[in-house]
Motif scaffolding. Structure first.
Motif: not given
Lengths: 453, 72
Positions: A1-14, A168-183
């Motif tokens: 789990m990456n932080t941006i994903f959790l932040k997005l997920f948490g923000s929507v829930l909030f 979940f789907i949107a956050a995964r799709r948004l953060t996927s390229p970021l995760r690739s870049m981080e890697k």
């Protein structure tokens, strides 16, 4: 789990909780108020119906009416006389209309129940009943309100779960390229510059991915150039150093047979040390040029005068090889803003190469004006350069003939310096060549603008 | 997205739809498979409306962008 994903997920829930909880409260309030007023209206209507029935009833039917309302519904009824006293009732005996008024809430102390009640004036009847009171228990509302609350909780939970699913789907799709870049960035940091980040999208993330790929390419090129440069410099220094070492040892050990041989060794040591000094100076100057720290003494100069001076300086060496050097310049050449010493260095480097690689024939230097530029063409009838080497001849230490080039005594930096200096003068340098027929260098230097003049 | 990443997302959505279906039964008090499926279809229809509209807007935007790219 990456932080941006959790932040997005948490923000929507909030956000959903912030919106849904007060919304649920307001909806519950609206329904509660609506139900209360509805119950009050219903109670008043029922009281009126009962009051209208009174003149049509006899004693027996009056008792039936009271019992029927009490037994068949959750409601109660009370009939009051002209003096305000309750004549008959179905379980709210302690109700006193004089104390409580025509409508409102009443709590029966015997049963503990709370009621809404409403009064209706009765038409004249045989029982001397002037008012009919109907009581609706409040717990009738409670049941439906609880159901409503439960329905609201289901719907609220459903909306949160749906939002989380789509987030979940949107956050995964948004953060996927970021995760690739981080890697990729991590791999780059560990020295693996062959990484490629997928850059399919045309948005900011795609642009960032493309920039990262370019950065990786540049870093790789820089690393290769640095390695090559260090390898070239050490190679270029090792050869003269080994000469100096060998001949100085020969002198020290007295391994010479005559004074003439000794002098020859001294000359060789001198030549090689001179060669090393020139190489080190060239490398130093070139590195300063590449880092844009190279100071130029700008002034308005006539390029043809500088070119002619460079030609005059090279002529003795050319004459020794039997090569003719011609110079021709247009009469109306404009001035140019340049550092005369460095421009002469450019011309000298080109001319030295021309003399070195021309064994017979001639070297022609022609200067002309083309629009707002001064074109300086240096053509020779030398050995020429193979087409495969042409793209690389301005690179540091690049030699077309590695076995023979040392014999010519160059540092391998002449053309690289010429290109850097030309670019520092906002000009350009290009080459055309044919093996065995000769080479032609074209240097374009911008003419001075009128305001500069 | 990998296959296993779809699992929690789909689970959330299915549970969400189920939660949306439940209020109908809480208020009416009747629960059977036929009415449950009918309610699911209704909820899916309302979820589908914004997805459909977003898809249309996206396609129009993409088409316009492409035609602009061809003219420029």
């Amino acid at each position: 789990m990456n932080t941006i994903f959790l932040k997005l997920f948490g923000s929507v829930l909030f956000l959903f909780l912030i919106v849904l909880l007060p919304l649920g409260f307001v909806v519950q309030q609206i329904f509660s108020t609506y139900n209360e007023s509805h119950l009050q209206e219903e109670t008043a209507e029922l009281a009126q119906q009962q009051a209208d029935l009174l003149p049509l009833l006899d004693e027996r039917r009056l008792g039936l009416l009271v019992d029927a309302l009490s037994e068949n519904t959750a409601r109660e009824i009370a009939l009051a006389g002209a003096n305000g006293e309750i004549e008959t009732s179905s379980g709210v005996e302690e109700f006193s209309p004089a104390a409580l008024g025509a409508e409102g809430t009443y709590q029966d102390e015997a049963s503990g129940r709370e009621y809404y009640y409403a009064e209706a004036e009765a038409a004249s009847n045989s029982f001397d009943v002037t008012s009919v009171y109907v009581f609706s228990p409040k717990h009738l509302l409670g049941g439906s309100m609880n159901e409503l609350l439960l329905a609201l909780i289901w719907a609220g939970t459903g909306s949160i779960l749906l939002a989380l699913g789509f987030t979940f789907i949107a956050a995964r799709r948004l953060t996927s390229p970021l995760r690739s870049m981080e890697k990729a960035a991590r791999q780059m940091a560990t020295g693996n510059l062959n990484v490629q980040v997928p850059a399919s999208s045309k948005d900011e993330l795609g642009s960032l991915a493309r920039s990262m790929n370019e950065l990786a390419r540049d870093l790789k090129q820089f690393r290769n150039t640095r390695r090559e440069f260090l390898s070239n410099v050490s190679h270029e220094l090792r050869t003269p150093l080994s000469y100096v070492q060998g001949y100085s040892r020969a002198l020290k050990e007295g391994w010479y047979r005559s004074e003439e041989e000794k002098q020859q060794y001294v000359h060789l040591i001198h030549d090689e040390s001179h060669r090393m000094t020139r190489l080190i100076n060239d490398v130093f100057e070139l590195s300063k040029m590449e880092e844009d720290r190279f100071p130029l003494a700008w002034e308005l100069v006539q390029i043809e005068e500088i070119a002619e001076a460079a030609v005059q300086k090279i002529k003795p060496r050319a004459r020794q090889k039997g090569i003719d050097v011609s110079f021709d310049a247009d009469p109306d050449l404009p001035a140019a803003a340049a550092d005369p010493m460095r421009v002469e260095q450019i011309f000298s480097n080109i001319l030295q190469n021309a003399v070195t690689y021309t064994h017979e024939g001639h070297i022609d230097v022609t200067l002309s004006r083309q629009n707002k530029q001064i074109w300086c063409r240096f053509s020779d009838t030398g050995t020429g350069i193979d087409e495969e080497h042409l793209p690389y001849i301005f690179e540091r230490f690049y030699r077309t003939d590695k076995s023979r080039s040392r014999a010519h005594g160059g540092s391998g930096l002449g053309l690289a310096i010429a290109r850097e200096l030309t670019e520092l003068h906002h000009g350009s340098i290009s080459v055309q060549s044919r093996t065995g027929q000769g080479t032609s260098f074209l240097i374009q230097i911008p003419a001075a603008e009128e305001e500069e003049e | 997205m990998k296959k296993r990443e779809w699992v929690p997302a789909v689970l959330f959505i299915v549970l969400g739809i189920h939660c949306f279906v439940m209020p109908g039964f809480v208020l009416t008090g009747s629960l059977n498979v036929h009415s449950y499926l009918a309610q699911v279809l209704h909820v899916c229809f309302w979820i589908g409306i914004p997805i459909f509209l977003t898809g249309i807007i996206y396609l129009v935007w993409k088409k316009r962008k492409r035609s602009k790219g061809e003219t420029s």
